[in-house]
Design a protein around this motif. Sequence first.
Motif, PDB file in Angstrom:
ATOM      1  N   LYS A   4      10.516  -7.228   0.692  1.00 15.72           N
ATOM      2  CA  LYS A   4      10.989  -7.583  -0.648  1.00 15.72           C
ATOM      3  C   LYS A   4       9.998  -8.469  -1.395  1.00 15.72           C
ATOM      4  CE  LYS A   4      15.706  -6.925   0.570  1.00 15.72           C
ATOM      5  NZ  LYS A   4      17.047  -7.099   0.245  1.00 15.72           N
ATOM      6  N   SER A   5       8.876  -8.823  -0.743  1.00 16.44           N
ATOM      7  CA  SER A   5       7.923  -9.717  -1.390  1.00 16.44           C
ATOM      8  C   SER A   5       6.793  -8.975  -2.088  1.00 16.44           C
ATOM      9  CB  SER A   5       7.344 -10.695  -0.370  1.00 16.44           C
ATOM     10  OG  SER A   5       6.652  -9.996   0.638  1.00 16.44           O
ATOM     11  N   PHE A   6       6.690  -7.669  -1.867  1.00 14.15           N
ATOM     12  CA  PHE A   6       5.635  -6.913  -2.527  1.00 14.15           C
ATOM     13  C   PHE A   6       6.123  -5.508  -2.868  1.00 14.15           C
ATOM     14  CE2 PHE A   6       5.080  -6.239   1.984  1.00 14.15           C
ATOM     15  CZ  PHE A   6       4.836  -4.882   2.096  1.00 14.15           C
ATOM     16  N   GLU A   7       5.430  -4.885  -3.801  1.00 13.94           N
ATOM     17  CA  GLU A   7       5.761  -3.544  -4.282  1.00 13.94           C
ATOM     18  C   GLU A   7       4.501  -2.699  -4.178  1.00 13.94           C
ATOM     19  OE1 GLU A   7       8.326  -0.749  -5.901  1.00 13.94           O
ATOM     20  OE2 GLU A   7       8.864  -2.847  -5.609  1.00 13.94           O
ATOM     21  N   VAL A   8       4.583  -1.533  -3.548  1.00 14.78           N
ATOM     22  CA  VAL A   8       3.451  -0.621  -3.433  1.00 14.78           C
ATOM     23  C   VAL A   8       3.727   0.595  -4.310  1.00 14.78           C
ATOM     24  CG1 VAL A   8       2.100   0.853  -1.889  1.00 14.78           C
ATOM     25  CG2 VAL A   8       2.951  -1.362  -1.073  1.00 14.78           C
ATOM     26  N   VAL A   9       2.820   0.886  -5.228  1.00 12.44           N
ATOM     27  CA  VAL A   9       2.929   2.086  -6.064  1.00 12.44           C
ATOM     28  C   VAL A   9       1.819   3.011  -5.600  1.00 12.44           C
ATOM     29  CG1 VAL A   9       2.957   3.042  -8.388  1.00 12.44           C
ATOM     30  CG2 VAL A   9       3.823   0.724  -7.984  1.00 12.44           C
ATOM     31  N   ALA A 115       7.265  -1.366 -11.390  1.00 11.79           N
ATOM     32  CA  ALA A 115       6.684  -2.374 -10.497  1.00 11.79           C
ATOM     33  C   ALA A 115       6.214  -3.600 -11.274  1.00 11.79           C
ATOM     34  CB  ALA A 115       5.528  -1.768  -9.708  1.00 11.79           C
ATOM     35  N   LEU A 116       5.643  -3.376 -12.454  1.00 11.72           N
ATOM     36  CA  LEU A 116       5.116  -4.490 -13.243  1.00 11.72           C
ATOM     37  C   LEU A 116       6.199  -5.457 -13.701  1.00 11.72           C
ATOM     38  CD1 LEU A 116       2.438  -2.650 -15.429  1.00 11.72           C
ATOM     39  CD2 LEU A 116       2.026  -4.186 -13.492  1.00 11.72           C
ATOM     40  N   VAL A 117       7.431  -5.018 -13.819  1.00 11.30           N
ATOM     41  CA  VAL A 117       8.507  -5.901 -14.293  1.00 11.30           C
ATOM     42  C   VAL A 117       9.261  -6.564 -13.143  1.00 11.30           C
ATOM     43  CG1 VAL A 117       8.732  -4.665 -16.483  1.00 11.30           C
ATOM     44  CG2 VAL A 117      10.246  -4.064 -14.574  1.00 11.30           C
ATOM     45  N   THR A 118       8.786  -6.389 -11.909  1.00  8.49           N
ATOM     46  CA  THR A 118       9.380  -7.099 -10.768  1.00  8.49           C
ATOM     47  C   THR A 118       8.687  -8.442 -10.608  1.00  8.49           C
ATOM     48  OG1 THR A 118       7.839  -6.280  -9.095  1.00  8.49           O
ATOM     49  CG2 THR A 118       9.764  -4.887  -9.583  1.00  8.49           C
ATOM     50  N   ASP A 119       9.231  -9.266  -9.741  1.00 13.16           N
ATOM     51  CA  ASP A 119       8.613 -10.561  -9.444  1.00 13.16           C
ATOM     52  C   ASP A 119       7.752 -10.503  -8.191  1.00 13.16           C
ATOM     53  OD1 ASP A 119       9.861 -11.767 -11.621  1.00 13.16           O
ATOM     54  OD2 ASP A 119      11.674 -12.173 -10.465  1.00 13.16           O
ATOM     55  N   ARG A 120       7.422  -9.316  -7.751  1.00 10.41           N
ATOM     56  CA  ARG A 120       6.703  -9.130  -6.497  1.00 10.41           C
ATOM     57  C   ARG A 120       5.194  -9.021  -6.700  1.00 10.41           C
ATOM     58  NH1 ARG A 120      10.428  -4.217  -4.229  1.00 10.41           N
ATOM     59  NH2 ARG A 120      12.400  -5.309  -4.325  1.00 10.41           N
ATOM     60  N   VAL A 121       4.456  -9.225  -5.615  1.00 13.28           N
ATOM     61  CA  VAL A 121       3.038  -8.881  -5.576  1.00 13.28           C
ATOM     62  C   VAL A 121       2.978  -7.356  -5.669  1.00 13.28           C
ATOM     63  CG1 VAL A 121       0.963  -8.847  -4.131  1.00 13.28           C
ATOM     64  CG2 VAL A 121       2.444 -10.877  -4.153  1.00 13.28           C
ATOM     65  N   ILE A 122       2.013  -6.821  -6.410  1.00 10.02           N
ATOM     66  CA  ILE A 122       1.953  -5.370  -6.623  1.00 10.02           C
ATOM     67  C   ILE A 122       0.642  -4.818  -6.079  1.00 10.02           C
ATOM     68  CG2 ILE A 122       1.969  -3.532  -8.343  1.00 10.02           C
ATOM     69  CD1 ILE A 122       3.381  -5.497 -10.222  1.00 10.02           C
ATOM     70  N   PHE A 123       0.754  -3.719  -5.349  1.00 12.25           N
ATOM     71  CA  PHE A 123      -0.401  -2.966  -4.876  1.00 12.25           C
ATOM     72  C   PHE A 123      -0.378  -1.627  -5.613  1.00 12.25           C
ATOM     73  CE2 PHE A 123       0.663  -5.848  -1.478  1.00 12.25           C
ATOM     74  CZ  PHE A 123      -0.562  -6.293  -1.018  1.00 12.25           C
ATOM     75  N   LEU A 124      -1.410  -1.356  -6.408  1.00 13.33           N
ATOM     76  CA  LEU A 124      -1.496  -0.113  -7.174  1.00 13.33           C
ATOM     77  C   LEU A 124      -2.617   0.753  -6.603  1.00 13.33           C
ATOM     78  CD1 LEU A 124      -1.267  -1.551 -10.801  1.00 13.33           C
ATOM     79  CD2 LEU A 124       0.545  -0.390  -9.518  1.00 13.33           C
ATOM     80  N   ASP A 125      -2.268   1.953  -6.191  1.00 16.15           N
ATOM     81  CA  ASP A 125      -3.250   2.888  -5.661  1.00 16.15           C
ATOM     82  C   ASP A 125      -3.533   3.952  -6.713  1.00 16.15           C
ATOM     83  OD1 ASP A 125      -4.926   4.299  -3.946  1.00 16.15           O
ATOM     84  OD2 ASP A 125      -3.270   5.443  -3.079  1.00 16.15           O
ATOM     85  N   GLU A 126      -4.740   3.936  -7.243  1.00 14.12           N
ATOM     86  CA  GLU A 126      -5.186   4.898  -8.249  1.00 14.12           C
ATOM     87  C   GLU A 126      -4.184   5.055  -9.403  1.00 14.12           C
ATOM     88  OE1 GLU A 126      -6.277   8.572  -6.338  1.00 14.12           O
ATOM     89  OE2 GLU A 126      -7.578   7.560  -4.917  1.00 14.12           O
TER      90      GLU A 126
END
Length: 185
Positions: A4-9, A115-126
């Motif tokens: 719950k601390s990060f979001e992977v797209v 993902a951008l509107v969450t409070d989490r760290v975000i990992f964006l792949d391409e």
Amino acid sequence: LNDKSFEVVKSNRIWRADVNNLGMNTDSYNFSGNFERHAIDGELASVLSSLKDDAPKFKKFDDTLKAILPEISTWGTGTTRGTTYIKYKLSNGTDLSIDYALGDGILNLFRITLALVTDRVIFLDEPEAFLHPAAQVSLSKVINSVAKDKQIVMATHSPYMLRGISLANSKIYHFNLSGGDTTIS
């Protein structure tokens, strides 16, 4: 970190972890087939549909999406044959509300915006995958703005994605594979 601390797209290409790197070939990638894409799109549309229950988050999502693609005047979700789908209308009046007819670039933007509107760290792949260069530049500017308040890690192959990124707030690493060795600069 917990889930719950990060979001992977993920990119639309989903690498199968059960294939070792040495034997990687085009079979190692799973390109969204109709069945899988319907499930993924339906799940995303259901999550977006639930945003209407949270007015501040809905507004934040809507404002962020329109900052990336100002030509979208309205968006929403619909249901057909028991499956929820995404629809939107352009400022010129064009209605794009046919389920599963949205392009991969637009669907990625909905995923990334969520993902951008969450409070989490975000990992964006391409994040640039299937986007027009102008949309990539708009997206990079929004990512740069959001990155002032949260950590975003992004892997990209696009020079357009770097155009809106502030070097003052960023660390950019270039990975180069040569002769079996990877150098990072």
